[in-house]
Design a protein around this motif. Structure first.
Motif, short mmCIF file in Angstrom:
data_model
loop_
_atom_site.label_atom_id
_atom_site.label_comp_id
_atom_site.label_asym_id
_atom_site.label_seq_id
_atom_site.Cartn_x
_atom_site.Cartn_y
_atom_site.Cartn_z
N ARG A 194 0.83 -1.21 0.00
CA ARG A 194 0.00 0.00 0.00
C ARG A 194 0.86 1.26 0.00
NH1 ARG A 194 -3.10 -1.60 3.58
NH2 ARG A 194 -2.15 -0.65 5.42
N GLY A 197 2.49 1.58 -3.36
CA GLY A 197 1.53 2.03 -4.36
C GLY A 197 1.29 3.52 -4.30
N TRP A 198 1.12 4.04 -3.08
CA TRP A 198 0.92 5.49 -2.93
C TRP A 198 2.15 6.26 -3.40
CZ3 TRP A 198 -1.21 5.13 2.76
CH2 TRP A 198 -2.51 4.62 2.72
N ALA A 201 2.34 6.14 -7.22
CA ALA A 201 1.31 6.99 -7.80
C ALA A 201 1.68 8.47 -7.66
CB ALA A 201 -0.04 6.72 -7.14
N VAL A 220 1.40 6.20 -12.67
CA VAL A 220 0.23 6.28 -11.79
C VAL A 220 -0.56 4.97 -11.84
CG1 VAL A 220 -2.03 7.38 -11.46
CG2 VAL A 220 0.00 8.78 -11.88
N ALA A 221 -0.72 4.40 -13.05
CA ALA A 221 -1.45 3.14 -13.19
C ALA A 221 -0.76 2.01 -12.43
CB ALA A 221 -1.58 2.77 -14.67
N GLY A 223 1.13 2.38 -9.75
CA GLY A 223 0.87 2.62 -8.33
C GLY A 223 -0.53 2.21 -7.93
N TRP A 224 -1.49 2.49 -8.80
CA TRP A 224 -2.88 2.10 -8.51
C TRP A 224 -2.99 0.57 -8.44
CZ3 TRP A 224 -6.27 -0.72 -11.64
CH2 TRP A 224 -7.60 -0.74 -11.22
N MET A 225 -2.30 -0.13 -9.34
CA MET A 225 -2.33 -1.60 -9.33
C MET A 225 -1.77 -2.15 -8.03
SD MET A 225 -0.32 -4.36 -11.73
CE MET A 225 1.19 -4.14 -10.78
N SER A 227 -1.48 -0.61 -5.10
CA SER A 227 -2.36 -0.29 -3.98
C SER A 227 -3.61 -1.16 -3.97
CB SER A 227 -2.75 1.20 -4.07
OG SER A 227 -3.62 1.55 -3.01
N GLY A 228 -4.19 -1.38 -5.16
CA GLY A 228 -5.37 -2.23 -5.25
C GLY A 228 -5.08 -3.66 -4.86
N ARG A 231 -5.05 -3.95 -1.10
CA ARG A 231 -6.40 -4.02 -0.52
C ARG A 231 -6.99 -5.42 -0.72
NH1 ARG A 231 -6.74 1.10 -2.95
NH2 ARG A 231 -7.83 0.21 -4.75
#
Length: 381
Positions: A194, A197-198, A201, A220-221, A223-225, A227-228, A231
Motif C-alpha cells: 500500500r 503504491g501510494w 502513484a 500512476v497506473a 501505483g494504482w495496481m 495499492s489495489g 487491498r
C-alpha cells in the motif's frame, strides 16, 4: 476463461498469455524496428520489421523464462504449478502463501527476477560488443540491446516490494520467517504494498506535471495496481482466516447425476443450471471420473457446434480441473474455480465420484462463515 489465452504447454505447465503482454509485444516490435533503423540507417524496410519481430519474440521468450523459473523452482520445493499467465511484469505472484517454509517462498519469488537480471547481464554487453564491430551487424546489436534493456527493466520492476510483484512476495516471505506467522506476514506485505503504491502513484503525478504526461500516467497506473492488490490481499487474509477448517465436504453437492464421455452435449447441456440444477456435471468412464463439463464451456461453443460434440471432447480434465477429495480446503477450491474459469469440480473418494462442488455451492457455504460484504459470490449467470 480467466487468466489470458492458452497458447502452449511446457514441462506439464499450461502457458497462457494476457492481452496486456500481447499489446506490449507489439510495442516492443515497433521499438526493435526503430532501433534497427537507427543502428543501420540504410536497412531495407522488410529487414527492419523482421528485426522488430525477432526482438518481440525474444522478449516473449524472456517473460516465459522468467515465469518458468518460478514454476520449476516451486516444483522442486513442493509447490505444484499447472498453469502460468504471462503479463507485463512476468506474471502476478499468488496472493496466498503456497510454499511450506519461508525459505521456499523466498526462493520461488526470487527465481524469476534473478533469471531476468542474468539474461540482461549477458545480453546487454553482447549487444554493445557487437555494435562496436561496425554498422553491418548494427541491427543485431540494436536488437540485443533492446532485449537486454527489457530484461533489466523486467527484473528490477518485479523486485518492487509490493504484491502482486515478486518483490512483494519476497517481503512476505521475510516477514513470515521473522514472525513465524503467515497472517502477520500477509499484513506486513499488504502494508508495504500500500505504501509503495501510494509512493509510485505520487511519483507518477509528479512526472505528469513536470515531465512526460504519458509516462506519468503509466506510473500512476502501476501505483494504482499495487495499492489495489494490497487491498485485495487484506480482504483475502480475512477470508482465509474465516474459512480455515471449512472443507469440500461442507460445500459439495451429493447424489448428483454424471454423464459418460460418449454422450453428446445436446442430450444433457440444456439442463445445466436450469431450475436449480448444477451448472456443471462430472464425466465418468466406468467408475472413474475423467473430467467435468460446465455451462460456461458449453455456451462458448454455441448451440450448433455443441450439438455435434460429445462430453469427452469438451470436458475440462486434470490438472486443469483437478479431482477434489472431501477433506480438501474450500478456500483452495474457490481459488481453482476462479483462477481457471470453471463452473464446478468433481469430488472423489478412492477414485469413485461422491459429489460435485460448484461456484454456487461454494458461495453458499462461504455465506455461512463470512460477513455478507466479503462473500465471493461465484459467477451465477
Amino acid at each position: 476463461m480467466n487468466g489470458g489465452l492458452a497458447v502452449a504447454s511446457l514441462f506439464g505447465i499450461e502457458i497462457r498469455v494476457s492481452i496486456s503482454l500481447a499489446v506490449m509485444a507489439g510495442v516492443v516490435a515497433l521499438v526493435g524496428a526503430d532501433q534497427a533503423s537507427l543502428m543501420a540507417p540504410g536497412i531495407a524496410t522488410p529487414l527492419q520489421w523482421l528485426v522488430g519481430a525477432v526482438v518481440a519474440g525474444l522478449y516473449l521468450v524472456s517473460v516465459l523464462v522468467h515465469e518458468l523459473a518460478h514454476a520449476l523452482v516451486g516444483r522442486r520445493r513442493g509447490v505444484a504449478t499447472t498453469s502460468i499467465v504471462l503479463g507485463l511484469v512476468g506474471g502476478l505472484a499468488p496472493l496466498s502463501i503456497e510454499a511450506r517454509q519461508p525459505r521456499d517462498e523466498m526462493a520461488i519469488a526470487a527465481a524469476g527476477p534473478l533469471v531476468s537480471l542474468v539474461i540482461a547481464a549477458v545480453v546487454l554487453p553482447a549487444g554493445i560488443a557487437i555494435g562496436m564491430a561496425g554498422s553491418v551487424v548494427g541491427p543485431v546489436a540494436g536488437g540485443l540491446f533492446v532485449v537486454g534493456a527489457l530484461n533489466l527493466m523486467l527484473g528490477l520492476a518485479s523486485l518492487l516490494p509490493g504484491l502482486p510483484l515478486d518483490g512483494g512476495r519476497m517481503v512476505r516471505a521475510a516477514a513470515w520467517a521473522r514472525t513465524g506467522d503467515r497472517d502477520r506476514a500477509a499484513a506486513a506485505s499488504a502494508r508495504a504494498g500500500r505504501l509503495l503504491g501510494w509512493a509510485v502513484a505520487l511519483l507518477g503525478v509528479t512526472i505528469v506535471l513536470v515531465a512526460d504526461p504519458i509516462l506519468g500516467l503509466l506510473v500512476v497506473a502501476l501505483g494504482w495496481m499495487l495499492s489495489g492488490a494490497s487491498r485485495t490481499l487484506e480482504q483475502r487474509a480475512v477470508l482465509e482466516r474465516a474459512l480455515r477448517g471449512v472443507t469440500v465436504a461442507d460445500a459439495m453437492l451429493r447424489d448428483v447425476p454424471h454423464v459418460g464421455p460418449g454422450l453428446t452435449l445436446d442430450a444433457f447441456a440444456g439442463r445445466l443450471g436450469v431450475d436449480g440444477a448444477p451448472r456443471a456435471v462430472a464425466v465418468v468412464d466406468g467408475e472413474r471420473v475423467v473430467g467435468v463439463v460446465g455451462l460456461t464451456a458449453v455456451r462458448r461453443l454455441g448451440a450448433r457446434r455443441a450439438a455435434a460434440l460429445r462430453a469427452g471432447e469438451v470436458m475440462a480434465t486434470p490438472p486443469q480441473a483437478p479431482l477434489l477429495t472431501p477433506t480438501d480446503a474450500i478456500w483452495s477450491t474457490v481459488e481453482i474455480l476462479e483462477r481457471r474459469g470453471l463452473d464446478g469440480l468433481a469430488v472423489v473418494e478412492e477414485g469413485r465420484p461422491v459429489g460435485l462442488v460448484t461456484r454456487e455451492s461454494a458461495a453458499e457455504t462461504m455465506r455461512a462463515h463470512l460477513p455478507a460484504m466479503l462473500v465471493w459470490r461465484g459467477r451465477g449467470r
